[in-house]
Design a protein around this motif. Sequence first.
Motif, mmCIF file in Angstrom:
data_model
loop_
_atom_site.group_PDB
_atom_site.id
_atom_site.type_symbol
_atom_site.label_atom_id
_atom_site.label_comp_id
_atom_site.label_asym_id
_atom_site.label_seq_id
_atom_site.Cartn_x
_atom_site.Cartn_y
_atom_site.Cartn_z
ATOM 1 N N ARG A 159 -33.049 -40.873 -52.548
ATOM 2 C CA ARG A 159 -31.620 -40.957 -52.246
ATOM 3 C C ARG A 159 -31.423 -41.637 -50.897
ATOM 4 N NH1 ARG A 159 -32.582 -35.740 -53.801
ATOM 5 N NH2 ARG A 159 -31.835 -35.135 -55.878
ATOM 6 N N SER A 160 -30.209 -42.076 -50.695
ATOM 7 C CA SER A 160 -29.910 -42.790 -49.448
ATOM 8 C C SER A 160 -30.027 -41.894 -48.218
ATOM 9 C CB SER A 160 -28.500 -43.381 -49.530
ATOM 10 O OG SER A 160 -27.548 -42.373 -49.840
ATOM 11 N N ASP A 161 -30.014 -40.558 -48.419
ATOM 12 C CA ASP A 161 -30.150 -39.656 -47.267
ATOM 13 C C ASP A 161 -31.608 -39.394 -46.902
ATOM 14 O OD1 ASP A 161 -31.058 -38.012 -49.285
ATOM 15 O OD2 ASP A 161 -29.478 -36.505 -49.080
ATOM 16 N N GLY A 162 -32.539 -40.070 -47.599
ATOM 17 C CA GLY A 162 -33.946 -39.938 -47.259
ATOM 18 C C GLY A 162 -34.702 -38.902 -48.051
ATOM 19 N N THR A 163 -34.016 -38.129 -48.898
ATOM 20 C CA THR A 163 -34.689 -37.123 -49.715
ATOM 21 C C THR A 163 -35.210 -37.755 -51.003
ATOM 22 O OG1 THR A 163 -32.620 -36.479 -50.802
ATOM 23 C CG2 THR A 163 -33.241 -35.291 -48.788
ATOM 24 N N ALA A 164 -36.136 -37.063 -51.643
ATOM 25 C CA ALA A 164 -36.724 -37.553 -52.885
ATOM 26 C C ALA A 164 -37.012 -36.381 -53.801
ATOM 27 C CB ALA A 164 -37.990 -38.352 -52.601
#
Length: 538
Positions: A159-164
Amino acid sequence: MQWDTTRAPLAGDSPEVLIVGAGPVGITLACELLQQGVRIRLIDRRARIDESDPHSKGILVWPRSLEVLRRIGVSERLAATGHQSEGVGYYSEGRLRGTAHMHRLPDSPYPFVLTLPQRETERVLRDRLAELGGSIEFGTTMEDLDTTSQTLPRAVLSRSDGTAETVLPLYLVGADGPGSLTREMLGIRFDGEPIDVTYAIGDAPITGGVPDNAQYYYSRDGVVALVPLAGGHYRIAANIPHRGADEGNPSRELIEKVINQRAHTDFKVGEPVWTRSFRPRLGLAERFSQGRCFLVGDSAHVISPAGGQGMNIGFQDAANLGWKLGGVIQGRLDEAILETYHPERSVGAVRMSKTSAAQARFAMQRSTLRIAVRDAIFVTAGWTGLIQRILVPLLAQADVDYSESVTDPLFRRIPHPARVGQRVPLFAPPVQDNGVPALDPYKYTVVLWPGRRVPADWADTVAGLRRRFTGQVAVLDLGGLDAAAAKPLRRAFGKQPVIATVRPDGHLAHRAPVTAPARTQTFLRGAAPTEVPVPALA
């Protein structure tokens, strides 16, 4: 950014189907599945929909697309939003040589060419998705797809927030366009290359007596298409000389000059809403499915824009795959039916690709002799009715036939009565205006056709057959239709009484004499071995 895909945590609730790409085809498939109670996730790597960009690619929605989009309840909305043209006019050096009259299409509830920008089509589809409880996960990218060591596809999403996270869907569908990462991760070859043509496209107001229908103007200098939109605007498309990177978008003056030079007119082009130039890259995926993964739309095929058919092929991909995936997941169908997706849809894509390429070659003639031959073909086809009998169903995609092969003739008459695999004029709810009943949108429908004349004992025959099929499938009796409603059905089913089994997408699956219902029951047992309740059409 490089992701450590081995450390992305496993999602607690993986979807039954993961759809990668939220363009018109991906959203259509999502709606198909949501209506059947299938748990989906629809992801898109874009951060959001850019409403500030008026640029819109696809614009034509042909009759067969509206027929299959009826399955998800958006056809009437689209028809009310766009502009309806009765046909397509073909001109040569300014003279009308032939017209494909869509309004004379005898067996479709949508006898017109619908024109509206793709962004408007997508807006209607997103509204329907929301009504069905679906949503698009923007800013989500599939970073990795592993199908080698797992029973289920293993997809790593960032995701664009850096989570996966890692998800294990039952099935995965790539709807992520010509540069499909899904296709690349599956290692599926995409055969194709850029064609040596640059197109200018744009939307602009035009005045000066422009015809009401869509128009193709052929000339020695090239081709220009004018397609009416709502509000007095037109989509303009023309081949132009190749442009350098520093030349910018085509100007109003260039567009007006190209139109009038090729159409032999004096049209006035107003200030364009937008213009672009591009050189298309065409291609066809080696296969449309691999294990539990599938490709739809431009991920699977990119055809010449000359015929305005690209998005429409994708809609049929979604309809074809949607009822099959939903039926397998909900236990209505044997999983083997998914093996029919590639052969059915790849043949259709190849055929429309050949059609669009042939249309482009037909248009771009330069020699006097070849132009004369082309024009004579058009005029003769109009006089003899071949335009109406062959070209109109081809453009409308009303001649889609899943029994054909890539070696079948490109231009052919529709067989009557219909053979297995062929489209028949029966559609998803609601009931047609002429009283023709609707198909079951999820299961096979058994259709009882009385033939040219209704037999005296037809009521008893129907009652007996209904008892046989009670609890298995919906049964439609077509014996009570008036002559006008029955005419196109007679072309499809023939002069003799038959039991026709029709697929949810409106293609003939099986036929048997009314005296042999056991054949139909054997087919149904093989295709749909179990019965599981399905949510009603939302």
